[in-house]
Each structure stands twice: as C-alpha cells, then as structure tokens.
Motif scaffolding. Structure first.
Motif, PDB file in Angstrom:
ATOM      1  N   UNK A 150      -5.307   5.312 -11.992  1.00 36.25           N
ATOM      2  CA  UNK A 150      -5.693   4.721 -10.705  1.00 36.25           C
ATOM      3  C   UNK A 150      -5.113   5.521  -9.540  1.00 36.25           C
ATOM      4  N   UNK A 151      -3.894   6.010  -9.671  1.00 34.62           N
ATOM      5  CA  UNK A 151      -3.298   6.807  -8.602  1.00 34.62           C
ATOM      6  C   UNK A 151      -4.010   8.145  -8.438  1.00 34.62           C
ATOM      7  N   UNK A 152      -4.326   8.789  -9.554  1.00 36.51           N
ATOM      8  CA  UNK A 152      -5.042  10.070  -9.472  1.00 36.51           C
ATOM      9  C   UNK A 152      -6.407   9.882  -8.827  1.00 36.51           C
ATOM     10  N   UNK A 181       7.583   0.252 -14.713  1.00 35.56           N
ATOM     11  CA  UNK A 181       7.243   0.124 -16.126  1.00 35.56           C
ATOM     12  C   UNK A 181       7.332  -1.264 -16.694  1.00 35.56           C
ATOM     13  N   UNK A 182       7.736  -2.249 -15.899  1.00 32.70           N
ATOM     14  CA  UNK A 182       7.869  -3.608 -16.402  1.00 32.70           C
ATOM     15  C   UNK A 182       7.814  -4.563 -15.222  1.00 32.70           C
ATOM     16  N   UNK A 183       8.111  -5.827 -15.461  1.00 33.82           N
ATOM     17  CA  UNK A 183       8.328  -6.881 -14.458  1.00 33.82           C
ATOM     18  C   UNK A 183       7.049  -7.333 -13.744  1.00 33.82           C
ATOM     19  N   UNK A 184       6.313  -6.405 -13.115  1.00 34.59           N
ATOM     20  CA  UNK A 184       5.200  -6.798 -12.255  1.00 34.59           C
ATOM     21  C   UNK A 184       3.989  -7.277 -13.066  1.00 34.59           C
ATOM     22  N   UNK A 185       3.157  -8.095 -12.407  1.00 31.98           N
ATOM     23  CA  UNK A 185       2.021  -8.722 -13.084  1.00 31.98           C
ATOM     24  C   UNK A 185       1.072  -7.690 -13.678  1.00 31.98           C
ATOM     25  N   UNK A 186       0.788  -6.606 -12.924  1.00 33.41           N
ATOM     26  CA  UNK A 186      -0.194  -5.646 -13.427  1.00 33.41           C
ATOM     27  C   UNK A 186       0.316  -4.888 -14.646  1.00 33.41           C
ATOM     28  N   UNK A 187       1.640  -4.746 -14.765  1.00 36.02           N
ATOM     29  CA  UNK A 187       2.190  -4.069 -15.944  1.00 36.02           C
ATOM     30  C   UNK A 187       2.003  -4.946 -17.185  1.00 36.02           C
ATOM     31  N   UNK A 188       2.339  -6.232 -17.062  1.00 35.32           N
ATOM     32  CA  UNK A 188       2.139  -7.143 -18.192  1.00 35.32           C
ATOM     33  C   UNK A 188       0.659  -7.252 -18.537  1.00 35.32           C
ATOM     34  N   UNK A 243       0.793  -1.228   0.000  1.00 38.55           N
ATOM     35  CA  UNK A 243       0.000   0.000   0.000  1.00 38.55           C
ATOM     36  C   UNK A 243       0.830   1.286   0.000  1.00 38.55           C
ATOM     37  N   UNK A 244       2.028   1.330   0.648  1.00 39.43           N
ATOM     38  CA  UNK A 244       2.802   2.573   0.578  1.00 39.43           C
ATOM     39  C   UNK A 244       3.321   2.905  -0.816  1.00 39.43           C
ATOM     40  N   UNK A 245       3.316   1.921  -1.710  1.00 42.41           N
ATOM     41  CA  UNK A 245       3.907   2.124  -3.034  1.00 42.41           C
ATOM     42  C   UNK A 245       2.887   2.228  -4.164  1.00 42.41           C
ATOM     43  N   UNK A 246       1.787   1.468  -4.073  1.00 45.10           N
ATOM     44  CA  UNK A 246       0.899   1.325  -5.222  1.00 45.10           C
ATOM     45  C   UNK A 246      -0.550   1.658  -4.871  1.00 45.10           C
ATOM     46  N   UNK A 247      -1.290   2.075  -5.888  1.00 44.85           N
ATOM     47  CA  UNK A 247      -2.727   2.274  -5.738  1.00 44.85           C
ATOM     48  C   UNK A 247      -3.402   0.938  -5.460  1.00 44.85           C
ATOM     49  N   UNK A 267      -4.669  -4.960  -6.354  1.00 44.21           N
ATOM     50  CA  UNK A 267      -5.657  -5.988  -6.657  1.00 44.21           C
ATOM     51  C   UNK A 267      -5.367  -6.695  -7.966  1.00 44.21           C
ATOM     52  N   UNK A 268      -4.979  -5.931  -8.981  1.00 44.15           N
ATOM     53  CA  UNK A 268      -4.641  -6.530 -10.268  1.00 44.15           C
ATOM     54  C   UNK A 268      -3.401  -7.405 -10.164  1.00 44.15           C
ATOM     55  N   UNK A 269      -2.457  -7.002  -9.344  1.00 42.01           N
ATOM     56  CA  UNK A 269      -1.224  -7.766  -9.161  1.00 42.01           C
ATOM     57  C   UNK A 269      -1.524  -9.176  -8.653  1.00 42.01           C
ATOM     58  N   UNK A 270      -2.557  -9.303  -7.859  1.00 46.97           N
ATOM     59  CA  UNK A 270      -2.863 -10.579  -7.202  1.00 46.97           C
ATOM     60  C   UNK A 270      -4.105 -11.263  -7.757  1.00 46.97           C
ATOM     61  N   UNK A 271      -4.719 -10.689  -8.769  1.00 42.40           N
ATOM     62  CA  UNK A 271      -5.997 -11.187  -9.267  1.00 42.40           C
ATOM     63  C   UNK A 271      -5.859 -12.512 -10.015  1.00 42.40           C
ATOM     64  N   UNK A 272      -6.876 -13.352  -9.861  1.00 43.16           N
ATOM     65  CA  UNK A 272      -6.985 -14.584 -10.643  1.00 43.16           C
ATOM     66  C   UNK A 272      -8.149 -14.510 -11.629  1.00 43.16           C
TER      67      UNK A 272
END
Length: 424
Positions: free
Chosen positions: A126-128, A221-228, A50-54, A59-64
């Motif tokens: 999402x951040x805005x 800008x890359x690497x994480x699930x929500x970016x892909x 939570x300190x880093x991401x909206x 939620x998208x990072x962990x979504x199935x």
C-alpha cells in the motif's frame, strides 16, 4: 475395521488461499474506544494519521466492513509460503498422555520464519502504491524488522529498522538477515547507548524518523487494528484445515501475546462462536494483560503516538531483558485488551524457565525448535492438555506456532547449561 487415521499435516491448495481478511470490528459487543491525539486528547481522524500511514491502511484501521479484499498483488507474494500447514501434534499428545487433540498453525515456514510477513507485505504494498519510497519501523526480537525488510525488497522500498538494543546484542544474525534483504538496522534508543531499550523507545525512534522525512512512512508490526486484520489469514486458513481434519471447531485457541498480532490473527476469526475459548499467553516479566491497568496510554515512551485504550504497564515501563523480545511491550492491542477486559478472552503469564522447558519438550517430540515467544503459547497448551487429562475430556486445542527459534540458539544454550534465570 478401519484403522484410525494417523495424518499429522493438513494442507490447503493455493487455490483455497483466503482472498479477504476478516474484520472483527462488526463482531465486538461495543465499538472500540477511539485513539486520542497526543496533544489535544481529542479523537484522531484520518488527517492526523496521514503523516505516518498509507491512506488504505488508515481506512482499514477505522473500517466497519465485515470483510476487506486482499489485493491480488499481495496474494502473489503471500503464495511464496501460504497457505501454511496445520499440524496435528500427535507426538506431543502422546508425551503428555492427554486425551486432548492438539493442532498448531505452522507460521515458521514464511521467508522470515514467523507470522509477521502477513502484515508486512500488504503494508509495503500500500505504501509503494502511494509513492512512498521508504519505511521506518521498530523491532523487538527482530521478527518484525526481518519481515518488513523482506516485504520492502518485494516492492523496491528502503527499510530503516530501530531494534531494541538488548535484542540487537542478543540476536546478531537478525541484523544480517535484514541487511541481506536491503534493510538498515541500528540499536535503539539511538540517543542512549547505555539503555537496554524497549519497544516503546524503538517506536519513538521510528516515528521521529518517519515524520522527519517526506518520502518515509511508519510501519507497525502489531497492536493496531489493520495489523490484526492482515493476520486473520492465519485463523481463516485454520478453520478450513480443521474441517479437513474432521474437527467441528476448537475448544480453545491459544497464542502468545506481546502486542497482539499473532494472537489476533489465529483467534479473531473464531470470536463469533461463543463456545470457543480464546487464551493469551504472556511473559510474567512483562504481564500487561494479567497485571496492567486498562486505561488510555501512549504507544511509545516519548508520547509521540496517539493514546489508545488498552491494558498497559505504563509507557515508561522498561521490561527485563528476557529472550522473548517480541513480547516485551508495555501495552497491547486495543482489540485484544477490550476482549480481555470484557471477559471474552483469558490471559495467563509464564516465567522464562517454564517457557524453555516447554520449548525443549516440544522440540524433542515434534522436532521443531520454537522461538522464545512461541514457547509461551506452548506452555499454555501443556497446561490445557493437563487440565483435559484431569477431567478426561477430548478437548481440541489450536495454537499458533508463530515462529522458529533457529536464530535464538544463544537462549537455548543458556537454558541447557542451567544459566537461564527467571526474572520478576
């Protein structure tokens, strides 16, 4: 007798723009290994991020969920350039004398000149919406920083970019573009002006910035699930466009890979079809997938990020200063790494001179000057086409033309003058 069609561009109407992202998680053979907290080595939860991401991105990072809707406000911005064209590279086919049919997705038409705004725009949105006023990020060659500066301008956010020092010096006009869109840019690492920099060090700088201010989040800008996830709009469009071109499917999908965003974007929607080969192309001087170790490692040099199970050269690895700055990363996306580790995706490495040789050929026959990163994919396309020729196969090759090289002309100047060297 009907003459064969000579079409080279296959467009989609804006009404056909995908309205949901493809989530690969349900299609993986086994679930991804969880990221681990840098201090406790326990799996991280939403509160840790939570300190880093909206919250929506967490939620998208962990979504199935198999599909995740694209907000209408995001689609409104994406329509500035999407859908992007699918191009049949007929002149490259002729130059290579190959029976293969070669197509590329032209992501260079975005405002930033690359695929990167596909994720920058939703991240800024999402951040805005959550009330964040400022985003901090790193950038290698400048493509991601450029994209995020553009995206922040759409939602009235401040944008602080930490750019790998070697690329900051190589590509001064990237800084100008970011500042034109309202971003601020400094070379990284900020505490060692003699250091050439790395994406890992720049991530450390950006994370320190974000956690030190209540009004700031971090954007990757890359690497994480929500970016892909956000980038899958590339492959989803390509599926429709290939059908419009009369193709059933590609035989192989190719893209360069540094962290995995553009590779994942074009390739992941094709993952459920086992007959489609997926191929990652990386630099021989930063051979994460081809020579790295598959293990947990930090995403940055200072050990501030969660540990991820991925192919890695070690988080303290400092890559040589090749011109493909966007591929100079010690690790890779956990999704991409898992697919390579399990044999579902292949990986090859190319030396810098071979990449520019491929780029110059592509520029002379197709008319477009590729980014150094894009050239790694083009070099692999040429290899695939040669293999198809040797086997006399009518192979369908799809690759992602992830960005133009109009701000990389110093690299071309070196190559054309014979001064560009291969690095180990």
């Amino acid at each position: 007798m009907v003459a064969p069609a000579l079409d080279t561009r296959f467009a989609l109407a804006q009404s056909e723009l995908p309205t949901a992202w493809f989530n690969v998680a349900p299609h993986l053979a086994t679930p991804l290994d969880p990221p681990l907290h840098p201090a406790t080595r326990e799996p991280v939860g939403p509160d840790d991020l939570a300190p880093l991401f909206a919250q929506e991105l967490i939620g998208q990072e962990m979504s199935a969920d198999p599909w995740i809707d694209i907000p209408g406000e995001v689609l409104d911005v994406l329509r500035l350039w999407r859908p992007t064209p699918l191009v049949r590279a007929r002149r490259l086919e002729a130059a290579l004398g190959t029976p293969a049919r070669i197509y590329f997705k032209d992501e260079s038409v975005s405002p930033a000149g690359s695929h990167k705004p596909n994720s920058a725009v939703p991240q800024a949105f999402y951040n805005a919406r959550e009330g964040i006023a400022r985003l901090a990020t790193e950038t290698g060659a400048g493509q991601w920083g450029t994209a995020l500066a553009f995206a922040c301008a759409q939602y009235d956010l401040e944008c602080a970019v930490y750019m790998v020092r070697r690329s900051f010096e190589q590509k001064p006009y990237r800084k100008v573009i970011m500042e034109t869109w309202g971003g601020s840019v400094v070379p990284s690492p900020i505490d060692d002006p003699s250091h050439p920099g790395s994406l890992g060090a720049a991530i450390s700088d950006a994370v320190r910035d974000a956690v030190g201010r209540d009004d700031t989040h971090y954007a990757l800008g890359s690497v994480l699930n929500h970016v892909l996830l956000h980038q899958t709009i590339i492959g989803l469009e390509a599926q429709q466009q290939l059908a419009n071109a009369g193709e059933t499917r590609p035989d192989v999908v190719i893209a360069p890979c540094g962290g995995g965003s553009n590779l994942g974007g074009v390739a992941l929607p094709f993952l459920p079809d086992p007959s489609v080969r997926l191929l990652a192309a990386e630099p021989a001087s930063c051979p994460t997938l081809t020579k790295g170790t598959y293990s947990y490692d930090f995403g940055d040099t200072a050990g501030l990020t969660p540990l991820m199970n991925m192919y890695t050269l070690g988080h303290d690895f400092v890559p040589p200063g090749i011109h493909a700055g966007g591929l100079r990363y010690h690790g890779d996306s956990p999704i991409i790494s898992k697919l390579v580790h399990e044999g579902r995706m292949e990986a090859v490495a190319h030396k810098q001179r071979a990449v520019f040789e491929a780029n110059v050929l592509f520029a002379r026959v197709e008319g477009k000057i590729p980014a150094p990163e894009a050239g790694h994919g083009i070099a692999s396309v040429i290899q695939e086409a040669a293999d198809a020729t040797a086997k006399n196969e009518e192979r369908v090759i799809l690759f992602n033309y992830c960005g133009h090289g109009l701000l990389d002309l110093a690299a071309y100047q070196e190559y054309l003058a014979g001064d560009l060297v291969d690095e180990p």
